[in-house]
Motif scaffolding. Structure first.
Motif, PDB file in Angstrom:
ATOM      1  N   SER A   1      -7.396 -13.238   3.585  1.00  0.00           N
ATOM      2  CA  SER A   1      -6.135 -13.786   4.086  1.00  0.00           C
ATOM      3  C   SER A   1      -5.250 -14.276   2.952  1.00  0.00           C
ATOM      4  CB  SER A   1      -6.415 -14.923   5.079  1.00  0.00           C
ATOM      5  OG  SER A   1      -7.161 -15.959   4.473  1.00  0.00           O
ATOM      6  N   THR A   2      -5.866 -14.749   1.878  1.00  0.00           N
ATOM      7  CA  THR A   2      -5.096 -15.185   0.709  1.00  0.00           C
ATOM      8  C   THR A   2      -4.358 -14.017   0.076  1.00  0.00           C
ATOM      9  OG1 THR A   2      -6.755 -16.887   0.262  1.00  0.00           O
ATOM     10  CG2 THR A   2      -5.234 -16.359  -1.511  1.00  0.00           C
ATOM     11  N   VAL A   3      -5.074 -12.911  -0.109  1.00  0.00           N
ATOM     12  CA  VAL A   3      -4.460 -11.715  -0.694  1.00  0.00           C
ATOM     13  C   VAL A   3      -3.349 -11.196   0.209  1.00  0.00           C
ATOM     14  CG1 VAL A   3      -4.882  -9.290  -1.280  1.00  0.00           C
ATOM     15  CG2 VAL A   3      -6.489 -11.052  -2.040  1.00  0.00           C
ATOM     16  N   SER A   4      -3.593 -11.155   1.497  1.00  0.00           N
ATOM     17  CA  SER A   4      -2.586 -10.683   2.442  1.00  0.00           C
ATOM     18  C   SER A   4      -1.311 -11.521   2.351  1.00  0.00           C
ATOM     19  CB  SER A   4      -3.145 -10.722   3.866  1.00  0.00           C
ATOM     20  OG  SER A   4      -2.182 -10.284   4.800  1.00  0.00           O
ATOM     21  N   ALA A   5      -1.471 -12.851   2.336  1.00  0.00           N
ATOM     22  CA  ALA A   5      -0.307 -13.735   2.258  1.00  0.00           C
ATOM     23  C   ALA A   5       0.459 -13.534   0.960  1.00  0.00           C
ATOM     24  CB  ALA A   5      -0.756 -15.189   2.382  1.00  0.00           C
ATOM     25  N   ALA A   6      -0.264 -13.352  -0.140  1.00  0.00           N
ATOM     26  CA  ALA A   6       0.397 -13.155  -1.435  1.00  0.00           C
ATOM     27  C   ALA A   6       1.173 -11.847  -1.475  1.00  0.00           C
ATOM     28  CB  ALA A   6      -0.642 -13.188  -2.556  1.00  0.00           C
ATOM     29  N   LEU A   7       0.602 -10.792  -0.889  1.00  0.00           N
ATOM     30  CA  LEU A   7       1.289  -9.490  -0.893  1.00  0.00           C
ATOM     31  C   LEU A   7       2.533  -9.511   0.000  1.00  0.00           C
ATOM     32  CD1 LEU A   7      -1.763  -7.044  -0.773  1.00  0.00           C
ATOM     33  CD2 LEU A   7      -0.361  -7.644  -2.751  1.00  0.00           C
ATOM     34  N   VAL A   8       2.450 -10.218   1.095  1.00  0.00           N
ATOM     35  CA  VAL A   8       3.623 -10.343   1.965  1.00  0.00           C
ATOM     36  C   VAL A   8       4.732 -11.120   1.252  1.00  0.00           C
ATOM     37  CG1 VAL A   8       4.488 -11.389   4.096  1.00  0.00           C
ATOM     38  CG2 VAL A   8       2.328 -10.126   4.112  1.00  0.00           C
TER      39      VAL A   8
ATOM     40  N   SER B   1      -4.313  -5.620   5.689  1.00  0.00           N
ATOM     41  CA  SER B   1      -3.679  -6.533   6.643  1.00  0.00           C
ATOM     42  C   SER B   1      -2.187  -6.689   6.362  1.00  0.00           C
ATOM     43  CB  SER B   1      -4.358  -7.908   6.583  1.00  0.00           C
ATOM     44  OG  SER B   1      -5.713  -7.816   6.982  1.00  0.00           O
ATOM     45  N   ALA B   2      -1.820  -6.599   5.082  1.00  0.00           N
ATOM     46  CA  ALA B   2      -0.416  -6.722   4.702  1.00  0.00           C
ATOM     47  C   ALA B   2       0.310  -5.381   4.727  1.00  0.00           C
ATOM     48  CB  ALA B   2      -0.307  -7.329   3.303  1.00  0.00           C
TER      49      ALA B   2
ATOM     50  N   LYS C   1      -0.174  -2.859   2.746  1.00  0.00           N
ATOM     51  CA  LYS C   1       0.199  -2.546   1.370  1.00  0.00           C
ATOM     52  C   LYS C   1      -0.826  -1.647   0.678  1.00  0.00           C
ATOM     53  CE  LYS C   1       3.891  -5.224   1.188  1.00  0.00           C
ATOM     54  NZ  LYS C   1       5.262  -4.671   0.974  1.00  0.00           N
ATOM     55  N   MET C   2      -1.834  -1.172   1.407  1.00  0.00           N
ATOM     56  CA  MET C   2      -2.899  -0.425   0.751  1.00  0.00           C
ATOM     57  C   MET C   2      -2.389   0.849   0.093  1.00  0.00           C
ATOM     58  SD  MET C   2      -5.981  -0.883   0.000  1.00  0.00           S
ATOM     59  CE  MET C   2      -6.965   0.149  -1.083  1.00  0.00           C
ATOM     60  N   ASP C   3      -1.367   1.473   0.667  1.00  0.00           N
ATOM     61  CA  ASP C   3      -0.824   2.692   0.067  1.00  0.00           C
ATOM     62  C   ASP C   3       0.056   2.395  -1.133  1.00  0.00           C
ATOM     63  OD1 ASP C   3      -2.092   4.228   1.966  1.00  0.00           O
ATOM     64  OD2 ASP C   3      -0.355   4.318   3.305  1.00  0.00           O
ATOM     65  N   GLN C   4       0.388   1.121  -1.336  1.00  0.00           N
ATOM     66  CA  GLN C   4       1.309   0.734  -2.414  1.00  0.00           C
ATOM     67  C   GLN C   4       0.582   0.194  -3.642  1.00  0.00           C
ATOM     68  OE1 GLN C   4       4.744  -1.713  -1.237  1.00  0.00           O
ATOM     69  NE2 GLN C   4       4.280  -3.091  -2.945  1.00  0.00           N
ATOM     70  N   VAL C   5      -0.601  -0.420  -3.458  1.00  0.00           N
ATOM     71  CA  VAL C   5      -1.274  -1.082  -4.570  1.00  0.00           C
ATOM     72  C   VAL C   5      -2.453  -0.263  -5.084  1.00  0.00           C
ATOM     73  CG1 VAL C   5      -0.600  -3.374  -3.760  1.00  0.00           C
ATOM     74  CG2 VAL C   5      -2.798  -2.419  -3.044  1.00  0.00           C
ATOM     75  N   GLU C   6      -2.707  -0.409  -6.381  1.00  0.00           N
ATOM     76  CA  GLU C   6      -3.892   0.161  -7.001  1.00  0.00           C
ATOM     77  C   GLU C   6      -4.846  -0.988  -7.326  1.00  0.00           C
ATOM     78  OE1 GLU C   6      -4.606   3.217  -7.301  1.00  0.00           O
ATOM     79  OE2 GLU C   6      -2.747   4.374  -7.336  1.00  0.00           O
ATOM     80  N   ILE C   7      -6.149  -0.738  -7.188  1.00  0.00           N
ATOM     81  CA  ILE C   7      -7.160  -1.759  -7.419  1.00  0.00           C
ATOM     82  C   ILE C   7      -7.813  -1.531  -8.780  1.00  0.00           C
ATOM     83  CG2 ILE C   7      -9.263  -2.851  -6.569  1.00  0.00           C
ATOM     84  CD1 ILE C   7      -6.983  -3.115  -4.604  1.00  0.00           C
ATOM     85  N   TYR C   8      -7.852  -2.581  -9.593  1.00  0.00           N
ATOM     86  CA  TYR C   8      -8.526  -2.550 -10.892  1.00  0.00           C
ATOM     87  C   TYR C   8      -9.580  -3.648 -10.901  1.00  0.00           C
ATOM     88  CZ  TYR C   8      -4.569   0.337 -12.282  1.00  0.00           C
ATOM     89  OH  TYR C   8      -3.625   1.338 -12.354  1.00  0.00           O
ATOM     90  N   SER C   9     -10.794  -3.309 -11.358  1.00  0.00           N
ATOM     91  CA  SER C   9     -11.863  -4.298 -11.337  1.00  0.00           C
ATOM     92  C   SER C   9     -12.822  -4.046 -12.497  1.00  0.00           C
ATOM     93  CB  SER C   9     -12.606  -4.261  -9.994  1.00  0.00           C
ATOM     94  OG  SER C   9     -13.546  -5.300  -9.906  1.00  0.00           O
ATOM     95  N   SER C  10     -13.931  -4.812 -12.495  1.00  0.00           N
ATOM     96  CA  SER C  10     -14.942  -4.642 -13.538  1.00  0.00           C
ATOM     97  C   SER C  10     -16.332  -4.875 -12.959  1.00  0.00           C
ATOM     98  CB  SER C  10     -14.693  -5.616 -14.693  1.00  0.00           C
ATOM     99  OG  SER C  10     -15.099  -6.934 -14.358  1.00  0.00           O
TER     100      SER C  10
END
Length: 390
Positions: A256-263, A288-289, A291-300
């Motif tokens: 929910s935090t990520v969703s709110a930030a993306l909105v 939920s926002a 935005k999945m088609d708009q953002v790329e995920i980077y991790s480690s």
């Protein structure tokens, strides 16, 4: 104009309503002259090219490992008992480091057992007490901050058990003792977090607008999170960035935090997640926002699920942690302590960038994750020689 947005969810039981605190600063402002703007744009383009070249280098199999310094008078661990206490063994990267430690200790002839801390100070303290009750010779704690369980560690060292606090910097509250040492991985972790910022800039270029997920589980991850953002601002001074804070204990709030930030920040095109384990709730937040088609995920950390996401296109890239090697590094620190030498910090980044271009060449299964197959071999004999255990 550089802007950072921070949402704080610190604490073990954070249930407050989410809010976004906006702040602005003058960093990245350009002079009004056209030449100054062109110079800035050119410098930023050069930084992007540099980032791309670095990620390309990281994507290769590792053939040169850091040199292992020989121990002058190595301790003999044959028949000695060692308890490994991970912060939380269910996290693949933490579990993998423990597996590497077990392998190295068995090469040295030690008897090993593992007691899972389960991300709970009470559980960790109980593990340490049990180790003391069993009169074990050595304890390695993995990713456990001394200040989380100071009394339990002090009680253990007072009994004569040597304790290595693994991958944590020395606490100012810790008493000086020959039975207590810290294997400080602050710099290595910070370099990995900086590498994630580099990875995102390489992928998104001069239009990178990331959302940084800042892990606040310990002082080490707090410092690393700040270094990650600073590195991004160096590489892309004209870019905007936003961030949210979270801990493993309140992971249920992350989606929910990520969703709110993306909105609130609709131009975000990348999410930087510090560890693969935390990617699923980040993805759920993006969905939920819408935005999945708009953002790329980077991790480690390159756990199995992370590389599978890179393979199927859900995740753009994964900066790999060679967990077995890291386990051997922890045992090297234990050997330094046991042999009366100063424990040297971990200040070199060893990683491999897994991308759609190289991940298809790998065998992706749970068994292979706990091997060196995804990274390369060649370091074990160096450690054994340094320990006088060839």
């Amino acid at each position: 104009m550089s802007r950072t947005t921070t949402t704080s969810l610190r604490g073990l039981a954070a249930v407050a309503t989410l809010s976004l605190t906006l702040s602005a600063c003058g960093a990245g402002e350009q002079a009004s002259g056209g030449n100054a703007s062109a110079d800035s744009s050119g410098a930023q383009a050069a930084s992007v090219d540099e980032a791309k070249a670095q990620v390309e280098e990281w994507s290769k199999e590792i053939t040169e490992w850091p040199e292992v310094t020989e121990i002058a008078d190595p301790a003999d661990l044959r028949g000695k008992t060692v308890t490994i206490v991970p912060l939380g063994d269910q996290i693949p990267v933490i579990h993998g480091v423990g597996v590497g430690e077990e392998q190295a200790l068995e090469e040295l002839g030690a008897k090993v057992n593992v007691c899972d801390g389960k991300f709970n100070p009470s559980e960790i303290a109980a593990c340490l007490k049990t180790a003391g009750d069993r009169d074990v010779d050595y304890v390695i704690t993995n990713f456990v901050d001394y200040d989380m369980v100071p009394a339990a560690i002090d009680d253990l060292t007072a009994k004569g058990t040597k304790v290595l606090v693994g991958s944590m910097h020395e606490s100012k509250n810790a008493p000086k003792s020959d039975n207590l040492a810290f294997y400080d991985a602050t710099e290595r972790v910070a370099l990995l977090y900086e590498a994630m910022a580099t990875d995102a800039v390489a992928g998104q270029g001069q239009e990178t607008h990331p959302l940084f997920l800042k892990l606040m589980d310990s002082s080490t991850t707090e410092v690393a999170s700040e270094r990650m953002i600073t590195k991004f601002e160096e590489l892309c001074p004209g870019c905007r960035s936003d961030s949210v804070e979270f801990t493993t204990a309140n992971l249920d709030k992350l989606s929910s935090t990520v969703s709110a930030a993306l909105v609130s920040n609709p131009d975000t095109n990348a999410i930087i997640v510090p560890v693969d384990t935390f990617v699923p709730p980040a993805i759920q937040g993006a969905k939920s926002a819408n935005k999945m088609d708009q953002v790329e995920i980077y991790s480690s950390s390159s756990d199995l699920a992370g590389l599978q996401r890179v393979q199927d296109g859900t995740q753009a890239s994964d900066l790999g942690t060679p967990v077995i090697f890291e386990g051997w590094k922890h045992v090297n620190a234990l050997m330094q302590m046991a042999s009366g030498e100063e424990v040297q910090p971990a200040d070199v980044l060893v990683t491999r960038a897994f991308t759609p271009e190289n991940v298809d060449d790998l065998q992706l299964d749970p068994k292979t994750y706990l091997t060196d197959d995804w990274f390369g071999t060649g370091y074990r004999d160096e450690f054994l020689a340094a320990w006088g255990a060839e």
